[in-house]
Design a protein around this motif. Structure first.
Motif: not given
Length: 322
Positions: A86-102
């Protein structure tokens, strides 16, 4: 006489050239010379612009923390990992995509509560969660997979994401663990709405053979590595080139590495930055003390060059104007 879509080509030595207008996103170019005729399909990324996405693979540990110790986290962002993103989103406007395990040792997604569902949804403008694999080991779990295995694992994980986070967090883009899967099996993802797959198509480090290019041939992998994306007309899937695996780079080498990987017009406008969760975990032997700085350095590189953060499923490969 050589003609392309009926337009006569001019000859210059041993080559022919002409200007052919593109009318839509998908276009057929038909080259004719007498009775001989060849066709290719080309795609027009209209109004393209420099854009990037940041994805994180192999995620399960932060979900285990949340699921097993939910009383410690009134908010998702009380967890240090999500707080950092969230800090990186607020600083850079970045969007993040998490690929997850079960699942991992002592935890699976059945233990992930839905208490933060509204908070997930409230942050869906910059967060995504999608299927990656059933679990981390064994390595290359889908190298010889069949359709039912991929279908089962995808449906299992996606069903839990819908339950605890909501439909808004899903995406038409994902990365299969190790980016390997036979063509018949990968159709299970296509049939479930996946349109884009991230791959590492460079042959460097693989003794001339790309092992992280799904079912594509070595020649197709080599071609994919010269483009931001490539569309397979046989399956209808788009393969998006990973620009750099951030955790694999030395911190001081990140700017130069990204410069080199975006040096041509065909590679300059779509940047996929990839990293893995385990390098953030101090209790694991993978841990890199500079990992947070590596994220910042890579985000600073795209930010300083005016790349716009996107999700590849937004519009045509992240371009809503195409």
């Amino acid at each position: 006489v050589v003609a392309v879509n009926g337009i006569t080509a001019e000859r210059s030595g041993g080559t022919f050239h002409c200007r052919v207008p593109l009318q839509s996103r998908q276009n057929t170019l038909a080259v004719a010379c007498g009775a001989d005729r060849r066709e290719i399909t080309v795609f027009w990324d209209r109004a393209s612009f420099p854009r990037y996405r940041f994805s994180i693979d192999d995620n399960i540990e932060f979900l285990k923390d949340l699921g097993l110790h939910q009383e410690d986290y009134p908010s998702l962002f009380d967890h240090w990992y999500l707080a950092f993103w969230r800090e990186m989103h607020r600083e850079f406007g970045a969007k993040f995509h998490f690929n997850i395990y079960y699942q991992t040792d002592g935890f699976d997604l059945t233990q992930m509560p839905d208490k933060w569902k509204e908070e997930w949804q409230a942050n869906a403008d910059w967060l995504r969660l999608t299927f990656h694999a059933l679990q981390d080991k064994p390595d290359r779990p889908y190298r010889n997979a069949e359709y039912p295995q991929i279908a089962h694992d995808f449906d299992l994980i996606t069903g839990h994401i819908r339950r605890f986070a909501g439909e808004e967090l899903l995406s038409k883009t994902t990365t299969i663990h190790w980016a390997e899967c036979p063509k018949p099996a990968i159709l299970a993802l296509r049939d479930r709405g996946i349109e884009n797959l991230i791959g590492l198509f460079s042959t460097q480090g693989y003794q001339g053979v790309c092992t992280t290019g799904y079912y594509l041939s070595p020649g197709q992998c080599a071609y994919c590595d010269t483009r931001g994306a490539w569309h397979d007309t046989d399956t209808g899937l788009n393969f998006i080139r990973c620009t750099s695996v951030v955790n694999a780079l030395a911190l001081e080498a990140i700017p130069q590495a990204l410069d080199a990987r975006t040096a041509t017009p065909a590679t300059a406008e779509m940047v996929e930055l990839l990293i893995h969760e385990q390098y953030f975990r101090k209790e694991l032997h993978y841990y890199q003390p500079t990992i947070l700085d590596k994220v910042r350095a890579s985000l600073r590189w795209v930010h300083d060059r005016s790349y716009k953060p996107v999700f590849w499923s937004g519009g045509y490969l992240g371009n809503p104007q195409a």
